[in-house]
Design a protein around this motif. Structure first.
Motif, PDB file in Angstrom:
ATOM      1  N   UNK A 101       0.826  -1.210   0.000  1.00  0.00           N
ATOM      2  CA  UNK A 101       0.000   0.000   0.000  1.00  0.00           C
ATOM      3  C   UNK A 101       0.857   1.255   0.000  1.00  0.00           C
ATOM      4  N   UNK A 102       0.199   2.367  -0.281  1.00  0.00           N
ATOM      5  CA  UNK A 102       0.839   3.666  -0.396  1.00  0.00           C
ATOM      6  C   UNK A 102       1.293   4.204   0.963  1.00  0.00           C
ATOM      7  N   UNK A 103       2.166   5.196   0.893  1.00  0.00           N
ATOM      8  CA  UNK A 103       2.568   5.927   2.094  1.00  0.00           C
ATOM      9  C   UNK A 103       1.396   6.746   2.619  1.00  0.00           C
ATOM     10  N   UNK A 104       1.344   6.943   3.941  1.00  0.00           N
ATOM     11  CA  UNK A 104       2.314   6.562   4.963  1.00  0.00           C
ATOM     12  C   UNK A 104       2.062   5.183   5.581  1.00  0.00           C
ATOM     13  N   UNK A 105       1.293   4.334   4.924  1.00  0.00           N
ATOM     14  CA  UNK A 105       0.878   3.060   5.520  1.00  0.00           C
ATOM     15  C   UNK A 105       1.891   1.952   5.234  1.00  0.00           C
ATOM     16  N   UNK A 106       2.238   1.774   3.973  1.00  0.00           N
ATOM     17  CA  UNK A 106       3.257   0.830   3.524  1.00  0.00           C
ATOM     18  C   UNK A 106       3.172  -0.524   4.220  1.00  0.00           C
ATOM     19  N   UNK A 107       2.155  -1.268   3.876  1.00  0.00           N
ATOM     20  CA  UNK A 107       2.003  -2.633   4.384  1.00  0.00           C
ATOM     21  C   UNK A 107       1.394  -3.484   3.276  1.00  0.00           C
ATOM     22  N   UNK A 108       1.518  -4.796   3.360  1.00  0.00           N
ATOM     23  CA  UNK A 108       0.908  -5.641   2.333  1.00  0.00           C
ATOM     24  C   UNK A 108      -0.615  -5.600   2.432  1.00  0.00           C
ATOM     25  N   UNK A 109      -1.267  -5.276   1.321  1.00  0.00           N
ATOM     26  CA  UNK A 109      -2.726  -5.335   1.258  1.00  0.00           C
ATOM     27  C   UNK A 109      -3.190  -6.758   0.999  1.00  0.00           C
ATOM     28  N   UNK A 110      -2.463  -7.462   0.136  1.00  0.00           N
ATOM     29  CA  UNK A 110      -2.808  -8.860  -0.101  1.00  0.00           C
ATOM     30  C   UNK A 110      -1.571  -9.629  -0.530  1.00  0.00           C
ATOM     31  N   UNK A 111      -1.658 -10.948  -0.359  1.00  0.00           N
ATOM     32  CA  UNK A 111      -0.594 -11.870  -0.734  1.00  0.00           C
ATOM     33  C   UNK A 111      -1.156 -12.870  -1.734  1.00  0.00           C
ATOM     34  N   UNK A 112      -0.469 -13.081  -2.827  1.00  0.00           N
ATOM     35  CA  UNK A 112      -0.940 -14.011  -3.858  1.00  0.00           C
ATOM     36  C   UNK A 112      -0.724 -15.445  -3.376  1.00  0.00           C
ATOM     37  N   UNK A 113      -1.791 -16.223  -3.397  1.00  0.00           N
ATOM     38  CA  UNK A 113      -1.749 -17.604  -2.899  1.00  0.00           C
ATOM     39  C   UNK A 113      -1.914 -18.643  -3.992  1.00  0.00           C
ATOM     40  N   UNK A 256      -1.341 -18.540  13.210  1.00  0.00           N
ATOM     41  CA  UNK A 256      -0.071 -17.862  13.004  1.00  0.00           C
ATOM     42  C   UNK A 256      -0.164 -16.600  12.172  1.00  0.00           C
ATOM     43  N   UNK A 257      -1.317 -16.344  11.545  1.00  0.00           N
ATOM     44  CA  UNK A 257      -1.474 -15.127  10.741  1.00  0.00           C
ATOM     45  C   UNK A 257      -1.802 -13.942  11.638  1.00  0.00           C
ATOM     46  N   UNK A 258      -1.135 -12.840  11.426  1.00  0.00           N
ATOM     47  CA  UNK A 258      -1.396 -11.600  12.151  1.00  0.00           C
ATOM     48  C   UNK A 258      -1.593 -10.494  11.115  1.00  0.00           C
ATOM     49  N   UNK A 259      -2.739  -9.786  11.128  1.00  0.00           N
ATOM     50  CA  UNK A 259      -2.935  -8.703  10.161  1.00  0.00           C
ATOM     51  C   UNK A 259      -1.813  -7.674  10.268  1.00  0.00           C
ATOM     52  N   UNK A 260      -1.268  -7.235   9.153  1.00  0.00           N
ATOM     53  CA  UNK A 260      -0.127  -6.301   9.188  1.00  0.00           C
ATOM     54  C   UNK A 260      -0.539  -4.921   9.684  1.00  0.00           C
ATOM     55  N   UNK A 261       0.321  -4.311  10.466  1.00  0.00           N
ATOM     56  CA  UNK A 261       0.104  -2.961  10.949  1.00  0.00           C
ATOM     57  C   UNK A 261       0.727  -1.963   9.970  1.00  0.00           C
ATOM     58  N   UNK A 262       0.253  -0.709  10.007  1.00  0.00           N
ATOM     59  CA  UNK A 262       0.896   0.303   9.154  1.00  0.00           C
ATOM     60  C   UNK A 262       2.364   0.484   9.510  1.00  0.00           C
ATOM     61  N   UNK A 263       3.098   1.117   8.616  1.00  0.00           N
ATOM     62  CA  UNK A 263       4.523   1.349   8.815  1.00  0.00           C
ATOM     63  C   UNK A 263       4.781   2.053  10.145  1.00  0.00           C
ATOM     64  N   UNK A 264       5.893   1.713  10.774  1.00  0.00           N
ATOM     65  CA  UNK A 264       6.193   2.209  12.110  1.00  0.00           C
ATOM     66  C   UNK A 264       6.893   3.565  12.113  1.00  0.00           C
TER      67      UNK A 264
END
Length: 288
Positions: A101-113, A256-264
Motif C-alpha cells: 500500500x501507499x505511504x504513509x501506511x506501507x504494508x501488504x494489502x494482499x498476498x498471492x496464494x 499464526x497469521x497476524x494482520x499487518x500494521x501500518x509502517x512504524x
C-alpha cells in the motif's frame, strides 16, 4: 550477460519475508465461498473482501485481461502502490508475492496464494504475466492517439464501478494487469502481447486487511489484436468476461497469521514536535 542483484533485499526484521507454509495452507483449502459473480466484457465492478478471506479471479470463457484496483475498505487513501510493489517484489507478480500500500501506511494489502500461470515466462520476447509495468487504458490517451472518444476504457469502467462506494475518478489508480502479458523490448519500450490464459485459469490472493477491490474486463480483450497504430482494429470479438469468487478461510488455516500494521515510521520528516505544555480549550479534548 549475468543477472544483477535486486536493490531491495530482505532486512533483519524480515519485513520482506513470507511464511510460505502459512500461505500454502491457506491455498490448499478449508474455505467457504461467500460470493461469486461474473463481470461482462468491457465492464467493471467493485466488491469487498474481508481480511482473512481469499479472492479468486477466473478466466471463465477463455483469455481476457483484467485491470485491478485495490483500496483499504475503511480508508481509501490507503491503496495499492504499483511502483513500490515492483521494487519490493517484481514487475510481474505471482504466488507468494505481495501487493503493498501507499505511504504513509506501507504494508501488504494482499498476498498471492494461487496462480495457474505461474510457470509462464519469460517467453521468447521476454514477456511475463500479471503486469505492474503498465497501467490502465484510459479515454484521455485514446483521444490523444486517435482523436476519438471511447467511454469504456478500463479507467472509465473502474470509475463507474467505485461510485457506489463514494469514490470517484480521482481514486482510480495504477493497476495490477491480471493475466496480461507484457515486457520491455530492445528499445526499452513497453509492449503487450496476446494473453496466454485459457478457460479456467485463475489468480488468487489472500486479503491481509479489509479490502475494496474493483476490476475492469479490459476493452482490449485478450490483446491479440493491435489497439493503436496503422494496424489497429476493433477488438470486440476477443473480449470475454471474468469471474470473481470470494471465500472465507477456515480459522484453523489462519493459525499464526497476524494482520499487518501500518509502517512504524513516526511521520516526522525532520520536523520538530511542538513544545510540551498545557492544553486549553477544544484542543484539550481526548483524542482516541
Amino acid at each position: 550477460m549475468g543477472s544483477y542483484p535486486a536493490a531491495y533485499q530482505p532486512g533483519a526484521n524480515g519485513a520482506l519475508s513470507v511464511d510460505r507454509n502459512l500461505y500454502r495452507r491457506i491455498a490448499e483449502g478449508g474455505r467457504t465461498r461467500t460470493e461469486s459473480f461474473v463481470i461482462p466484457p468491457r465492464a467493471g465492478r467493485a466488491w469487498e473482501v474481508p481480511a482473512g478471506s481469499v479472492c479468486r479471479i477466473v478466466t471463465v470463457d477463455g483469455p481476457q485481461v483484467g485491470d485491478l484496483n485495490v483500496w483499504h475498505r475503511h480508508n481509501p487513501r490507503e491503496r495499492m502502490w504499483a511502483s513500490r510493489t515492483r521494487q519490493l517484489q517484481r514487475a510481474h507478480v505471482s504466488t507468494y508475492d505481495r501487493v503493498w500500500s501507499t505511504l504513509p501506511y506501507l504494508r501488504p494489502l494482499f498476498t498471492i496464494t494461487g496462480d495457474t500461470l505461474a510457470g509462464y515466462g519469460p517467453d521468447e520476447h521476454g514477456g511475463r504475466v500479471h503486469d505492474l509495468l503498465g497501467t490502465r487504458c484510459d479515454p484521455y490517451v485514446n483521444r490523444m492517439l486517435t482523436g476519438e472518444d471511447f467511454d469504456f476504457h478500463c479507467h472509465s469502467n473502474l470509475t463507474r464501478a467505485v461510485l457506489p462506494y463514494g469514490l470517484t475518478e480521482f481514486d482510480v489508480h495504477d493497476v495490477l494487469n491480471v493475466f496480461q502479458c507484457t515486457g520491455l523490448n530492445d528499445e526499452d519500450r513497453y509492449f503487450m502481447k496476446a494473453c496466454p490464459a485459457r478457460r479456467g485459469d485463475f489468480l488468487e490472493f489472500f486479503a491481509e486487511v479489509d479490502l475494496l477491490c474493483a476490476l475492469s474486463t479490459c476493452p482490449g480483450g485478450d490483446l491479440s489484436v493491435p489497439l493503436w497504430g496503422p494496424d489497429a482494429r476493433d477488438p470486440s470479438d476477443v473480449c470475454r468476461p471474468l469471474g470473481v469468487e470470494v471465500h472465507r478461510v477456515d480459522p484453523d488455516r489462519l493459525e499464526g497469521w497476524v494482520p499487518p500494521r501500518p509502517a512504524e515510521y513516526r511521520n516526522l520528516h525532520g520536523m520538530a514536535l511542538p513544545a510540551a505544555g498545557p492544553l486549553t480549550g477544544p484542543a484539550s479534548a481526548k483524542i482516541d
